[in-house]
Motif scaffolding. Sequence first.
Motif, PDB file in Angstrom:
ATOM      1  N   ASP A 163      -4.003  23.680 -15.879  1.00 37.34           N
ATOM      2  CA  ASP A 163      -3.657  24.855 -15.099  1.00 37.34           C
ATOM      3  C   ASP A 163      -3.895  26.137 -15.897  1.00 37.34           C
ATOM      4  O   ASP A 163      -3.057  27.026 -15.938  1.00 37.34           O
ATOM      5  CB  ASP A 163      -2.195  24.763 -14.640  1.00 37.34           C
ATOM      6  N   LYS A 176       7.562  22.205 -14.170  1.00 39.94           N
ATOM      7  CA  LYS A 176       6.422  22.083 -13.264  1.00 39.94           C
ATOM      8  C   LYS A 176       5.206  21.518 -13.999  1.00 39.94           C
ATOM      9  O   LYS A 176       4.555  20.582 -13.547  1.00 39.94           O
ATOM     10  CB  LYS A 176       6.098  23.463 -12.683  1.00 39.94           C
ATOM     11  N   HIS A 177       4.935  22.102 -15.168  1.00 44.71           N
ATOM     12  CA  HIS A 177       3.749  21.645 -15.889  1.00 44.71           C
ATOM     13  C   HIS A 177       3.967  20.326 -16.603  1.00 44.71           C
ATOM     14  O   HIS A 177       3.042  19.542 -16.764  1.00 44.71           O
ATOM     15  CB  HIS A 177       3.276  22.733 -16.863  1.00 44.71           C
ATOM     16  N   ARG A 207       3.251  17.955 -13.790  1.00 50.47           N
ATOM     17  CA  ARG A 207       1.829  17.939 -13.471  1.00 50.47           C
ATOM     18  C   ARG A 207       1.065  17.095 -14.489  1.00 50.47           C
ATOM     19  O   ARG A 207       0.295  16.196 -14.142  1.00 50.47           O
ATOM     20  CB  ARG A 207       1.304  19.381 -13.481  1.00 50.47           C
ATOM     21  N   ARG A 250       1.965  13.293 -14.533  1.00 50.86           N
ATOM     22  CA  ARG A 250       1.251  12.529 -13.492  1.00 50.86           C
ATOM     23  C   ARG A 250      -0.168  12.226 -13.934  1.00 50.86           C
ATOM     24  O   ARG A 250      -0.672  11.110 -13.777  1.00 50.86           O
ATOM     25  CB  ARG A 250       1.216  13.325 -12.188  1.00 50.86           C
ATOM     26  N   TYR A 251      -0.823  13.238 -14.496  1.00 53.88           N
ATOM     27  CA  TYR A 251      -2.193  13.017 -14.975  1.00 53.88           C
ATOM     28  C   TYR A 251      -2.229  11.933 -16.051  1.00 53.88           C
ATOM     29  O   TYR A 251      -3.084  11.053 -16.036  1.00 53.88           O
ATOM     30  CB  TYR A 251      -2.784  14.310 -15.536  1.00 53.88           C
TER      31      TYR A 251
END
Lengths: 294, 345
Positions: free
Chosen positions: A131, A207-208, A211, A214-215
């Motif tokens: 991001d 949030k990150h 993110r 999950r990756y």
Amino acid sequence: MSASQTNPAKIQVEGLSYSIDGSELLKQVDCEFETRQVHVILGQNGAGKSTLLNCLSHELLPTEGSIIWNGQPLESISYVDLALQRAVLSQSNELAFSFTVQELVELGEAVQQRASVQAKLVVEAVLHVCDMTHLRHRDYLTLSGGEQKRAQLARVLAQIWPEQQGEKESTPNATPPVQNLQQLKIEPIFNGQWLFLDEWTAGLDIKHQQRLGRYFKQWAKRGLGIIMVLHDISFAAQLADRCLILKEGQVFADGEVTSTLTQATLQEAMEMTVRVEIDPQNKLPIITPLLESF
Amino acid sequence: MRSLLARGLWPFTLLSTLLMLGLFASLLIGGFTLSLSDLITELSAQQSMVLWEIRLPRLMMAAVIGAGLAISGVALQALFRNPLAEPGLIGVSSSAAFGAVFVIVLGGTLWQEVSVWQISAAASVAASVSTVLLYSISTRHGHTDVALMLLAGVAFNAIAGAMTQLLITFSDDSQLRSALFWMMGSMANLSWPTVWMVTGLVSLATIALWRLVNPMNAFLLGEKTCMQMGYDPKWFKWQVMGFSALIVGASVSVVGVIGFVGLVVPHIIRLWIGADHRLVLPLSAIGGAVLLVLADLLARQLIFPAELPIGLLMALLGGPFFLMLLLGKRNRRMGNRSKVQGRGL
């Protein structure tokens, strides 16, 4: 998909000890790591987590014992070969001169010496994953702590990001414009690469963390081996395939999340006061650290 | 990468054009001025003598040494991870000067005649010893303490200067004359063999350092990260110290101490195109050549028919620049951020 169907790559640690200035930071550690799994190393401060990770990345030479990397002794592999297959995000990162985020990521990318079209795709992909696309032209030194962490993570990922097959022809040789990002597939197929992360969540917002978490799970399924040091035990419970718990330089527990992250182990190995429940849906432990003992 | 080329193309073209203009200007301007048409038509014997034996070697030396000093500045700045690491400031140049004077004064007792090769070798050895010492003093666990580096540089400058003076006190008349002559740091009276020697040594070191642009970039991320990215940091450090000392030694042995080139040029280049060494190194080389060619022209013309020592001129120009850098740094630290650009120090 053939790559991820072959046998996973392995790192075997046998009888590893490391001492410095008379204090033994690791004592007779035996453990094994595989690609296609997320390994989480847990333990109190000073339990030897980072030391183990540093030994695995060949920064520290063990005083005793051996590390076998895909069947070869680690010390027989050159810095270059090692850098081509594993990347490391250290706890603290420095940068002496001002680089833009994109330039920083290109430094990591340069390790692989890819063709320029591929190189650009890799840079786009890792910027997107972390991001950082909207911050790509910002000076690294003016970013916030969490943003710097993401920029460094993008740099680290670019070092081992696999080339995407069959996209060479379809991409024009100009810089991929931002509107093309949706078309950019984040579906890397890894082939025995390793990612070592030392406390990567520090400074990152939730949030990150989610993110990227999950990756990480996705990429592990696609052939990447991930070894990370974490302090956030509840996050570890959801993220890890296997947990290695260290106590005073020795292996305290090693295995699946459900067998290692139990109330008893956590209390004994890490002196935590926690409540452990089992999520009825995914059968994973939900761990809540408590201030009051109950 | 293409974007790299694209970023570098315009600065590269501009600097090369400047260099060509500077070279022509200083070839033509001087004690007696030639015109471009003179170059095309037949030259008189006197004109061709001035051109080939006086101006051309001097011009070439200015360009080569300017490029070399800028490159050694870039390399040392990568090594110390600090834009203030410059051979003159941190005492490497004055150590090289001490090495050179040592051979000029004492070499005569060992060999009949002291050649420029021997002076260069001594200067390079002294320069590398001081670089290694300075690095081990100011760097602990891969971190350079900037204040310590600059203060150690002050000490090195003082010690090397004092020892040079001491040597001169002990020298006889003819030694004194050659040492003093050399210490003026003049670009006059350069012979072709000397020019070729320095050009050879500087080119060698430049090629060697050019191979290291990627590890230089990685080294900025820290010694550990440099290793994680596949470069051997120990070997890298030895090479940077050795080759930058070779450049400083070779140039000091011929023209004396010329400071600030390695500070000013890389700094401006970094402000212009960023810190990536794949661009900073070659562009600094051209920029350094431009700066020294123009400075030499100025040194010849300012107080014509006499001539300013080029080292003196560079100190006059570079000193204020250095102060400006420090002021910028201070303002930033004190929160006067709006006035200072984000890039740089």
